[in-house]
Design a protein around this motif. Structure first.
Motif, PDB file in Angstrom:
ATOM      1  N   ALA A  66       0.829  -1.235   0.134  1.00 25.96           N
ATOM      2  CA  ALA A  66       0.216  -0.161  -0.066  1.00 25.96           C
ATOM      3  C   ALA A  66       0.934   1.182   0.055  1.00 25.96           C
ATOM      4  O   ALA A  66       0.351   2.235  -0.306  1.00 25.96           O
ATOM      5  N   ILE A  67       2.266   1.156  -0.014  1.00 29.40           N
ATOM      6  CA  ILE A  67       2.894   2.412   0.214  1.00 29.40           C
ATOM      7  C   ILE A  67       2.999   3.304  -1.135  1.00 29.40           C
ATOM      8  O   ILE A  67       2.904   4.399  -0.997  1.00 29.40           O
ATOM      9  N   LYS A  68       3.264   2.761  -2.012  1.00 27.52           N
ATOM     10  CA  LYS A  68       2.889   3.414  -3.475  1.00 27.52           C
ATOM     11  C   LYS A  68       1.772   4.366  -3.535  1.00 27.52           C
ATOM     12  O   LYS A  68       1.677   5.410  -3.930  1.00 27.52           O
ATOM     13  N   GLU A  69       0.617   3.413  -2.997  1.00 25.64           N
ATOM     14  CA  GLU A  69      -0.676   4.179  -3.243  1.00 25.64           C
ATOM     15  C   GLU A  69      -0.768   5.288  -2.250  1.00 25.64           C
ATOM     16  O   GLU A  69      -1.178   6.323  -2.793  1.00 25.64           O
ATOM     17  N   CYS A  73      -0.884   9.508  -3.469  1.00 24.69           N
ATOM     18  CA  CYS A  73      -1.906  10.394  -2.707  1.00 24.69           C
ATOM     19  C   CYS A  73      -1.299  11.519  -2.168  1.00 24.69           C
ATOM     20  O   CYS A  73      -1.905  12.597  -2.445  1.00 24.69           O
ATOM     21  N   ILE A  74      -0.214  11.340  -1.185  1.00 19.48           N
ATOM     22  CA  ILE A  74       0.342  12.481  -0.689  1.00 19.48           C
ATOM     23  C   ILE A  74       1.248  13.660  -1.623  1.00 19.48           C
ATOM     24  O   ILE A  74       1.128  14.462  -1.693  1.00 19.48           O
ATOM     25  N   SER A  83       9.607  16.110   4.778  1.00 16.26           N
ATOM     26  CA  SER A  83      10.206  14.729   4.697  1.00 16.26           C
ATOM     27  C   SER A  83       9.197  13.874   4.676  1.00 16.26           C
ATOM     28  O   SER A  83       8.211  13.707   5.377  1.00 16.26           O
ATOM     29  N   VAL A  84       9.314  12.536   3.741  1.00 12.71           N
ATOM     30  CA  VAL A  84       8.392  11.387   3.829  1.00 12.71           C
ATOM     31  C   VAL A  84       9.257  10.288   3.949  1.00 12.71           C
ATOM     32  O   VAL A  84      10.243  10.008   3.406  1.00 12.71           O
ATOM     33  N   CYS A  85       8.586   9.371   4.921  1.00 14.61           N
ATOM     34  CA  CYS A  85       9.684   8.176   5.124  1.00 14.61           C
ATOM     35  C   CYS A  85       8.666   6.918   5.303  1.00 14.61           C
ATOM     36  O   CYS A  85       7.647   6.937   5.962  1.00 14.61           O
ATOM     37  N   HIS A  86       9.089   5.809   4.821  1.00 16.00           N
ATOM     38  CA  HIS A  86       8.437   4.521   5.073  1.00 16.00           C
ATOM     39  C   HIS A  86       9.002   3.531   5.949  1.00 16.00           C
ATOM     40  O   HIS A  86      10.452   3.783   6.145  1.00 16.00           O
ATOM     41  N   PHE A  87       8.735   2.670   6.446  1.00 19.45           N
ATOM     42  CA  PHE A  87       9.338   1.634   7.390  1.00 19.45           C
ATOM     43  C   PHE A  87       9.547   0.372   6.785  1.00 19.45           C
ATOM     44  O   PHE A  87       9.841  -0.600   7.428  1.00 19.45           O
ATOM     45  N   ALA A 102       7.605  17.136  -6.276  1.00 21.96           N
ATOM     46  CA  ALA A 102       6.894  17.182  -5.320  1.00 21.96           C
ATOM     47  C   ALA A 102       7.323  18.290  -4.443  1.00 21.96           C
ATOM     48  O   ALA A 102       6.751  18.614  -3.351  1.00 21.96           O
ATOM     49  N   GLY A 103       8.568  18.375  -4.370  1.00 20.27           N
ATOM     50  CA  GLY A 103       9.356  19.332  -3.311  1.00 20.27           C
ATOM     51  C   GLY A 103       9.682  18.524  -1.845  1.00 20.27           C
ATOM     52  O   GLY A 103       9.731  19.508  -0.950  1.00 20.27           O
TER      53      GLY A 103
END
Length: 279
Positions: A66-69, A73-74, A83-87, A102-103
């Protein structure tokens, strides 16, 4: 925190416990966000835009699939400068396509830790080492955040993320599989399951502790290390095809370790024996 499952709830609680400010939770299921927010003594958001507005760092703590989805959206919103971070352990920050447009600055953060229960897992997280990779700015932000935490951060290369995750999976999940096979073999030898686990407990614990403390070369013992062709041959004779394949594969690695440990020994016949049985 975008996602209120085991990882999101655990990390939210862990951050709060160590003095970090968590603006709140957003989840597709509002009740999950409410539950996590209450547990972490913070807020829940029914609208993603509202969470984004009050946050400087967005942690995506959903399933890998679901991360890409969530990112798509973000990225379509006003997130410039954040900053955007996934786990995810298996996915790198490369999944954040068009991040520059997206900057935002992006990274991935992964604790080498098993999240068993979202309400208790945070209690033992202090011993876990985290790996991080991604944009320079996002990585720097994570390092500043971790100044309040007792955990060690290890920087890894983005292109090595999948190999890294395969390694930690083998050290965790595959060891469980190997142990399960050993228990099954003991049961086939007429030993009850409970007794099998009891028998293996001190052996496995001592071996693992020795390997982690002194290194695999120093911890290694057994017939392959001793270059005991007769014992290894007898082992292979009584194993099923599945068991033999596992024995051969791991045995080949044990030969490699043994050669480093005992440079004076010739393991050529051991290699040939394992190679012959695997064909």
């Amino acid at each position: 925190m975008i996602g209120a499952g085991k990882v999101g709830t655990t990390m939210g609680k862990y951050f709060v416990t160590h003095g970090e400010e968590v603006s709140g939770f957003y989840s597709r299921t509002v009740n999950s966000a409410k539950e996590a927010a209450k547990f972490c003594n913070t807020k829940y958001f029914s609208e993603l835009d509202s969470l984004i507005e009050v946050s400087d760092t967005l942690f995506i703590t959903v399933t890998d699939g679901a991360i890409k989805e969530v990112w798509d959206c973000i990225a379509a919103k006003d997130v410039k400068g954040k900053s955007v971070c996934h786990f995810s352990g298996s996915l790198s920050s490369d999944i954040f396509s068009n991040a520059e447009q997206a900057g935002v600055s992006v990274c991935s953060l992964h604790p080498i830790y098993a999240f068993s229960n979202k309400f208790t897992a945070y209690q033992n997280l202090t011993e876990a080492i985290f790996t991080v990779e991604g944009d320079e700015q996002a990585v720097a932000d994570i390092y500043r955040m971790f100044e309040k935490l007792p955990n060690r951060l290890v920087l890894i290369h983005t292109e090595a993320k999948t190999r890294y995750h395969a390694a930690v999976s083998m050290a965790s999940n595959h060891v469980i599989g190997l142990l399960s096979m050993a228990v099954k073999m003991l049961e086939e030898a007429g030993i009850e399951s409970t007794a099998a686990y009891e028998m293996l407990t001190p052996l496995v614990k001592n071996n693992v502790e020795a390997a982690l403390k002194y290194g695999c070369e120093q911890a290694l013992t057994g017939p392959i290390e001793r270059n005991d062709l007769g014992t290894v041959r007898h082992h292979l004779e009584v194993l099923s095809e599945e068991q033999k394949a596992v024995y051969d594969a791991i045995g080949t690695e044990l030969v490699r370790i043994s050669e480093k440990k005992h440079t004076e020994r010739n393991y050529r016949q051991m290699k040939e024996l394992l190679r012959k049985e695997s064909e």
